[in-house]
Design a protein around this motif. Structure first.
Motif, PDB file in Angstrom:
ATOM      1  N   ARG A 153      11.503  25.377 -13.939  1.00 50.09           N
ATOM      2  CA  ARG A 153      12.288  24.309 -13.314  1.00 50.09           C
ATOM      3  C   ARG A 153      13.399  23.768 -14.203  1.00 50.09           C
ATOM      4  O   ARG A 153      14.381  23.218 -13.714  1.00 50.09           O
ATOM      5  CB  ARG A 153      11.361  23.160 -12.908  1.00 50.09           C
ATOM      6  CG  ARG A 153      10.359  23.523 -11.816  1.00 50.09           C
ATOM      7  CD  ARG A 153      11.026  24.212 -10.655  1.00 50.09           C
ATOM      8  NE  ARG A 153      10.194  24.299  -9.454  1.00 50.09           N
ATOM      9  CZ  ARG A 153      10.435  25.109  -8.439  1.00 50.09           C
ATOM     10  NH1 ARG A 153      11.472  25.930  -8.490  1.00 50.09           N
ATOM     11  NH2 ARG A 153       9.647  25.107  -7.389  1.00 50.09           N
ATOM     12  N   ARG A 154      13.271  23.890 -15.504  1.00 51.28           N
ATOM     13  CA  ARG A 154      14.334  23.441 -16.414  1.00 51.28           C
ATOM     14  C   ARG A 154      14.331  24.340 -17.646  1.00 51.28           C
ATOM     15  O   ARG A 154      13.283  24.847 -18.065  1.00 51.28           O
ATOM     16  CB  ARG A 154      14.120  21.987 -16.853  1.00 51.28           C
ATOM     17  CG  ARG A 154      14.250  20.953 -15.742  1.00 51.28           C
ATOM     18  CD  ARG A 154      15.693  20.762 -15.328  1.00 51.28           C
ATOM     19  NE  ARG A 154      15.856  19.660 -14.393  1.00 51.28           N
ATOM     20  CZ  ARG A 154      15.781  19.770 -13.070  1.00 51.28           C
ATOM     21  NH1 ARG A 154      15.534  20.968 -12.532  1.00 51.28           N
ATOM     22  NH2 ARG A 154      15.962  18.718 -12.289  1.00 51.28           N
ATOM     23  N   PHE A 155      15.508  24.530 -18.251  1.00 50.75           N
ATOM     24  CA  PHE A 155      15.584  25.212 -19.545  1.00 50.75           C
ATOM     25  C   PHE A 155      16.873  24.798 -20.233  1.00 50.75           C
ATOM     26  O   PHE A 155      17.859  24.438 -19.584  1.00 50.75           O
ATOM     27  CB  PHE A 155      15.501  26.736 -19.399  1.00 50.75           C
ATOM     28  CG  PHE A 155      16.646  27.360 -18.656  1.00 50.75           C
ATOM     29  CD1 PHE A 155      17.760  27.830 -19.338  1.00 50.75           C
ATOM     30  CD2 PHE A 155      16.604  27.488 -17.274  1.00 50.75           C
ATOM     31  CE1 PHE A 155      18.816  28.416 -18.652  1.00 50.75           C
ATOM     32  CE2 PHE A 155      17.653  28.079 -16.581  1.00 50.75           C
ATOM     33  CZ  PHE A 155      18.772  28.540 -17.271  1.00 50.75           C
ATOM     34  N   SER A 156      16.876  24.855 -21.563  1.00 45.32           N
ATOM     35  CA  SER A 156      18.046  24.509 -22.363  1.00 45.32           C
ATOM     36  C   SER A 156      18.047  25.348 -23.629  1.00 45.32           C
ATOM     37  O   SER A 156      16.983  25.630 -24.196  1.00 45.32           O
ATOM     38  CB  SER A 156      18.039  23.019 -22.756  1.00 45.32           C
ATOM     39  OG  SER A 156      18.028  22.183 -21.619  1.00 45.32           O
ATOM     40  N   LYS A 157      19.229  25.728 -24.070  1.00 43.48           N
ATOM     41  CA  LYS A 157      19.360  26.428 -25.346  1.00 43.48           C
ATOM     42  C   LYS A 157      19.776  25.426 -26.406  1.00 43.48           C
ATOM     43  O   LYS A 157      20.797  24.743 -26.264  1.00 43.48           O
ATOM     44  CB  LYS A 157      20.381  27.565 -25.246  1.00 43.48           C
ATOM     45  CG  LYS A 157      20.465  28.406 -26.519  1.00 43.48           C
ATOM     46  CD  LYS A 157      21.284  29.661 -26.309  1.00 43.48           C
ATOM     47  CE  LYS A 157      21.239  30.554 -27.534  1.00 43.48           C
ATOM     48  NZ  LYS A 157      21.962  31.834 -27.326  1.00 43.48           N
ATOM     49  N   ILE A 158      18.980  25.351 -27.478  1.00 39.71           N
ATOM     50  CA  ILE A 158      19.198  24.375 -28.536  1.00 39.71           C
ATOM     51  C   ILE A 158      19.448  25.102 -29.844  1.00 39.71           C
ATOM     52  O   ILE A 158      18.669  25.972 -30.240  1.00 39.71           O
ATOM     53  CB  ILE A 158      17.975  23.437 -28.695  1.00 39.71           C
ATOM     54  CG1 ILE A 158      17.544  22.861 -27.339  1.00 39.71           C
ATOM     55  CG2 ILE A 158      18.276  22.340 -29.698  1.00 39.71           C
ATOM     56  CD1 ILE A 158      18.568  21.974 -26.694  1.00 39.71           C
ATOM     57  N   VAL A 159      20.540  24.751 -30.523  1.00 35.75           N
ATOM     58  CA  VAL A 159      20.878  25.327 -31.825  1.00 35.75           C
ATOM     59  C   VAL A 159      20.636  24.265 -32.894  1.00 35.75           C
ATOM     60  O   VAL A 159      21.151  23.143 -32.793  1.00 35.75           O
ATOM     61  CB  VAL A 159      22.343  25.804 -31.864  1.00 35.75           C
ATOM     62  CG1 VAL A 159      22.672  26.422 -33.225  1.00 35.75           C
ATOM     63  CG2 VAL A 159      22.604  26.817 -30.744  1.00 35.75           C
ATOM     64  N   LEU A 160      19.843  24.637 -33.923  1.00 35.75           N
ATOM     65  CA  LEU A 160      19.489  23.677 -34.964  1.00 35.75           C
ATOM     66  C   LEU A 160      19.693  24.272 -36.355  1.00 35.75           C
ATOM     67  O   LEU A 160      19.443  25.460 -36.585  1.00 35.75           O
ATOM     68  CB  LEU A 160      18.019  23.260 -34.821  1.00 35.75           C
ATOM     69  CG  LEU A 160      17.601  22.545 -33.537  1.00 35.75           C
ATOM     70  CD1 LEU A 160      16.097  22.312 -33.540  1.00 35.75           C
ATOM     71  CD2 LEU A 160      18.353  21.237 -33.366  1.00 35.75           C
ATOM     72  N   ARG A 161      20.110  23.407 -37.280  1.00 37.61           N
ATOM     73  CA  ARG A 161      20.168  23.786 -38.691  1.00 37.61           C
ATOM     74  C   ARG A 161      18.768  23.717 -39.304  1.00 37.61           C
ATOM     75  O   ARG A 161      17.875  23.076 -38.732  1.00 37.61           O
ATOM     76  CB  ARG A 161      21.118  22.856 -39.446  1.00 37.61           C
ATOM     77  CG  ARG A 161      22.555  22.891 -38.946  1.00 37.61           C
ATOM     78  CD  ARG A 161      23.439  22.017 -39.819  1.00 37.61           C
ATOM     79  NE  ARG A 161      22.975  20.630 -39.821  1.00 37.61           N
ATOM     80  CZ  ARG A 161      23.326  19.730 -38.916  1.00 37.61           C
ATOM     81  NH1 ARG A 161      24.152  20.060 -37.935  1.00 37.61           N
ATOM     82  NH2 ARG A 161      22.857  18.508 -38.997  1.00 37.61           N
TER      83      ARG A 161
END
Length: 299
Positions: free
Chosen positions: A246-254
């Motif tokens: 139902r939901r998804f997100s791409k997260i970029v982290l240091r």
């Protein structure tokens, strides 16, 4: 029949290595030649994949096996070296009977004319493999729900007897996880991540809860993760998928970075389509919200 592999000493991009020349020949002899090269190499990268005859929009595939003697090639090289990466180039899932004998697998799909440079960047660590599987990779074609009805007796029409039991909607249910090679949403990064402080709070409406959690990069380098939320109806009155994305997100982290992720759900997140009413319907009852990096591990 297969293709020959010839050792060609070179100095491409400042590094010595073996180039590969394609020419038809006896598969057994070609595999033996490749094994000899692998024994003498410090690192081995094997490229396998489907052909133009396998990936086509105009007809359906007969199965999931790689063509020709590619499985035998990977198996033979894996027996003589552990410094091995297998790069798969295919338009869809393929069977990998050697999966437990290979330290690393990179799925490049059909990456196009710039795929070679992109693959090299990932292999040497200049870029991370940030993609995630948009399909479930089953162990074999026999465990796919549609296998029992598709193409039976040479039929030229699909009856869709599997109904909604397609991909992760089927394989995520209890009793079917052992049939999965790689689950929907799966993908690894050169970074490592942890999920913390999951919470659910009431939103503006009764079917608009707010789901929040913290994603932390606990690895040594920057990277990305695709966080996913699945909804499961507990004891539904009508058959429906075990979980639904139902939901998804791409997260970029240091490295060491933490970020709060929040989603607001809506009525459609809990609904199923009622064919009789020709509309979406939310059944009364309890629903479970699962968050994770892939369908099989969302919890």
């Amino acid at each position: 029949r297969g293709y020959s592999v010839e050792a060609c000493r070179g100095d491409a991009a400042g590094g010595r290595g073996h180039a590969v020349a394609a020419r038809r020949g006896d598969a057994a002899a070609l595999i033996a030649n490749a094994v000899a090269l692998a024994k003498a190499a410090d690192r081995v990268v094997v490229f396998v994949g489907s052909t133009e005859a396998d990936d086509c929009e105009g007809y359906d595939r007969d199965g999931l096996d790689l063509p020709t003697a590619q499985d035998a090639l990977v198996d033979a090289i894996a027996r003589v070296t552990r410094d091995l990466v297998v790069v798969v180039q295919s338009g869809g899932p393929v069977a990998m009977p050697w999966v437990h004998d290979v330290p690393a697998i990179l799925q490049m799909h059909l990456a196009g004319e710039a795929g070679g440079a992109a693959c090299a960047d990932v292999l040497v660590g200049d870029a991370e493999p940030g993609g995630r599987l948009a399909e479930t990779y089953p162990l074999s074609v026999d465990v796919v729900p549609s296998a029992a009805s598709f193409g039976v007796d040479g039929a030229r029409q699909a009856v869709y007897a599997e109904k909604w039991r397609v991909g992760y909607r089927h394989f995520s249910a209890p009793g079917f996880g052992q049939d999965v090679l790689f689950p929907f949403g799966h993908g690894l990064s050169y970074a490592a991540f942890s999920y913390e402080d999951l919470s659910v709070e009431a939103g503006a409406g009764p079917l608009e809860p707010v789901v929040s959690f913290t994603l932390a990069n606990v690895g040594a380098r920057a990277g990305s993760d695709v966080v996913q939320l699945y909804v499961r109806a507990l004891n539904p009155p009508k058959p429906r998928p075990f979980v639904e994305l139902r939901r998804f997100s791409k997260i970029v982290l240091r490295p060491g970075e933490r970020r709060s992720v929040s989603w607001t759900l809506d009525r459609r997140c809990f609904a199923r389509f009622d064919a009789a009413a020709d509309d979406w319907r939310v059944d009364a009852g309890a629903y479970e919200l699962r968050v994770g990096a892939r369908a099989a591990t969302a919890a």
